[in-house]
Design a protein around this motif. Sequence first.
Motif, PDB file in Angstrom:
ATOM      1  N   LYS A 249       0.834  -1.207   0.000  1.00 32.58           N
ATOM      2  CA  LYS A 249       0.000   0.000   0.000  1.00 32.58           C
ATOM      3  C   LYS A 249       0.865   1.250   0.000  1.00 32.58           C
ATOM      4  N   ASN A 250       1.852   1.309   0.864  1.00 33.17           N
ATOM      5  CA  ASN A 250       2.729   2.480   0.941  1.00 33.17           C
ATOM      6  C   ASN A 250       3.484   2.701  -0.369  1.00 33.17           C
ATOM      7  N   PHE A 251       4.011   1.640  -0.952  1.00 32.00           N
ATOM      8  CA  PHE A 251       4.763   1.762  -2.196  1.00 32.00           C
ATOM      9  C   PHE A 251       3.878   2.297  -3.317  1.00 32.00           C
ATOM     10  N   TYR A 252       2.703   1.742  -3.485  1.00 35.89           N
ATOM     11  CA  TYR A 252       1.819   2.140  -4.582  1.00 35.89           C
ATOM     12  C   TYR A 252       1.273   3.567  -4.393  1.00 35.89           C
ATOM     13  N   ILE A 253       1.035   3.969  -3.166  1.00 33.62           N
ATOM     14  CA  ILE A 253       0.550   5.332  -2.918  1.00 33.62           C
ATOM     15  C   ILE A 253       1.686   6.346  -3.077  1.00 33.62           C
ATOM     16  N   GLU A 254       2.817   6.106  -2.416  1.00 28.22           N
ATOM     17  CA  GLU A 254       3.909   7.078  -2.387  1.00 28.22           C
ATOM     18  C   GLU A 254       4.642   7.231  -3.720  1.00 28.22           C
ATOM     19  N   ASN A 255       4.680   6.169  -4.528  1.00 30.87           N
ATOM     20  CA  ASN A 255       5.485   6.194  -5.740  1.00 30.87           C
ATOM     21  C   ASN A 255       4.708   6.141  -7.048  1.00 30.87           C
ATOM     22  N   LEU A 256       3.557   5.510  -7.040  1.00 31.25           N
ATOM     23  CA  LEU A 256       2.880   5.249  -8.310  1.00 31.25           C
ATOM     24  C   LEU A 256       1.573   5.997  -8.509  1.00 31.25           C
ATOM     25  N   GLY A 257       1.148   6.798  -7.555  1.00 30.89           N
ATOM     26  CA  GLY A 257      -0.048   7.606  -7.742  1.00 30.89           C
ATOM     27  C   GLY A 257      -1.360   6.861  -7.563  1.00 30.89           C
ATOM     28  N   PHE A 258      -1.348   5.811  -6.772  1.00 34.70           N
ATOM     29  CA  PHE A 258      -2.597   5.103  -6.467  1.00 34.70           C
ATOM     30  C   PHE A 258      -3.212   5.675  -5.208  1.00 34.70           C
ATOM     31  N   TYR A 259      -4.502   5.453  -5.042  1.00 37.17           N
ATOM     32  CA  TYR A 259      -5.197   5.834  -3.815  1.00 37.17           C
ATOM     33  C   TYR A 259      -6.132   4.686  -3.429  1.00 37.17           C
ATOM     34  N   ILE A 260      -6.427   4.608  -2.150  1.00 40.24           N
ATOM     35  CA  ILE A 260      -7.234   3.503  -1.611  1.00 40.24           C
ATOM     36  C   ILE A 260      -8.703   3.687  -1.973  1.00 40.24           C
TER      37      ILE A 260
ATOM     38  N   LEU B  73       2.216   2.486 -16.678  1.00 39.16           N
ATOM     39  CA  LEU B  73       1.439   3.645 -16.229  1.00 39.16           C
ATOM     40  C   LEU B  73       2.072   4.950 -16.674  1.00 39.16           C
ATOM     41  N   PRO B  74       1.250   5.942 -16.998  1.00 38.61           N
ATOM     42  CA  PRO B  74       1.799   7.277 -17.262  1.00 38.61           C
ATOM     43  C   PRO B  74       2.133   7.964 -15.943  1.00 38.61           C
ATOM     44  N   THR B  75       3.081   8.872 -15.991  1.00 37.22           N
ATOM     45  CA  THR B  75       3.409   9.671 -14.820  1.00 37.22           C
ATOM     46  C   THR B  75       3.815  11.073 -15.277  1.00 37.22           C
ATOM     47  N   LYS B  76       3.682  12.033 -14.388  1.00 38.91           N
ATOM     48  CA  LYS B  76       4.079  13.408 -14.697  1.00 38.91           C
ATOM     49  C   LYS B  76       5.318  13.814 -13.918  1.00 38.91           C
ATOM     50  N   ASN B  77       5.881  12.878 -13.162  1.00 41.14           N
ATOM     51  CA  ASN B  77       7.027  13.219 -12.311  1.00 41.14           C
ATOM     52  C   ASN B  77       8.107  12.146 -12.372  1.00 41.14           C
ATOM     53  N   ILE B  78       8.468  11.729 -13.553  1.00 36.28           N
ATOM     54  CA  ILE B  78       9.427  10.628 -13.703  1.00 36.28           C
ATOM     55  C   ILE B  78      10.801  10.968 -13.138  1.00 36.28           C
ATOM     56  N   ASP B  79      11.221  12.238 -13.251  1.00 27.98           N
ATOM     57  CA  ASP B  79      12.531  12.621 -12.707  1.00 27.98           C
ATOM     58  C   ASP B  79      12.558  12.514 -11.185  1.00 27.98           C
ATOM     59  N   ILE B  80      11.479  12.911 -10.532  1.00 30.77           N
ATOM     60  CA  ILE B  80      11.391  12.796  -9.075  1.00 30.77           C
ATOM     61  C   ILE B  80      11.403  11.326  -8.654  1.00 30.77           C
ATOM     62  N   LEU B  81      10.645  10.500  -9.381  1.00 33.40           N
ATOM     63  CA  LEU B  81      10.610   9.062  -9.066  1.00 33.40           C
ATOM     64  C   LEU B  81      11.967   8.417  -9.303  1.00 33.40           C
ATOM     65  N   LYS B  82      12.625   8.795 -10.383  1.00 33.02           N
ATOM     66  CA  LYS B  82      13.962   8.248 -10.671  1.00 33.02           C
ATOM     67  C   LYS B  82      14.923   8.606  -9.547  1.00 33.02           C
ATOM     68  N   GLU B  83      14.871   9.840  -9.087  1.00 30.68           N
ATOM     69  CA  GLU B  83      15.736  10.281  -7.989  1.00 30.68           C
ATOM     70  C   GLU B  83      15.397   9.533  -6.689  1.00 30.68           C
ATOM     71  N   ARG B  84      14.102   9.412  -6.384  1.00 27.24           N
ATOM     72  CA  ARG B  84      13.667   8.767  -5.144  1.00 27.24           C
ATOM     73  C   ARG B  84      13.977   7.271  -5.135  1.00 27.24           C
ATOM     74  N   LEU B  85      13.741   6.594  -6.257  1.00 31.28           N
ATOM     75  CA  LEU B  85      13.876   5.134  -6.301  1.00 31.28           C
ATOM     76  C   LEU B  85      15.231   4.662  -6.817  1.00 31.28           C
ATOM     77  N   GLY B  86      16.036   5.590  -7.371  1.00 34.15           N
ATOM     78  CA  GLY B  86      17.296   5.224  -8.006  1.00 34.15           C
ATOM     79  C   GLY B  86      18.274   4.480  -7.123  1.00 34.15           C
ATOM     80  N   LYS B  87      18.241   4.729  -5.846  1.00 32.42           N
ATOM     81  CA  LYS B  87      19.200   4.096  -4.933  1.00 32.42           C
ATOM     82  C   LYS B  87      18.546   3.034  -4.063  1.00 32.42           C
ATOM     83  N   THR B  88      17.372   2.570  -4.468  1.00 32.15           N
ATOM     84  CA  THR B  88      16.666   1.554  -3.695  1.00 32.15           C
ATOM     85  C   THR B  88      16.620   0.238  -4.466  1.00 32.15           C
TER      86      THR B  88
END
Length: 137
Positions: free
Chosen positions: A26-37, A91-106
Motif C-alpha cells: 500500500k505504501n509503495f503504490y501510494i507514495e510512488n505510483l499515484g494510487f489511492y485507496i 502507467l503514465p506519470t508526470k514526475n518521472i525525474d522525481i521518481l527516478k531520484e527517489r527510487l534510483g538508490k533503492t
Amino acid sequence: MESRKETPILDSINIGIYCLNFDEAKNFYIENLGFYITMDSTIQCDSGTSRRLTMAHESNKNFSIEFIHPSSIEQAHHVGSKGGTINLFTLPTKNIDILKERLGKTAFFVNYVEAPYASFLSVEDPMGNNICLYEPC
C-alpha cells in the motif's frame, strides 16, 4: 439478415496481485505510483478473517488493483512471479525525474531509458513485479 447483439465494452480493468505484506505494498503504490485507496477492510469468512485492499490510479479511475493474500502454499510461491510478462502493467506519470531520484538508490529501481518520444522508468514493487512508468516528452 440476422441481427447481432453488441457486446458492451467494459469500462474498468482490475488486476489481482498476490501480496504477503499489504501495508508495504500500500505504501509503495501510494507514495510512488499515484494510487489511492478505494477499499481497505477486514472481511469475516468461514476460515477466519481476510483483508481486502483495492486501489485505483489517479490517471484512470477505472484502472484498479486488488491485493490478495495467498490462500495456499502454491499461491504463496507465485508472489512476484512474472508469469511470462515483461511488465505487470505500464502507467503514465508526470514526475518521472522525481521518481527516478527517489527510487534510483533503492531495491525498487530496475532501469531508466530516455527515448525521443518519452522517458521510461522500470521499477519492481515490493512483491517483485515489474512495473513500467513513462512520461511523454
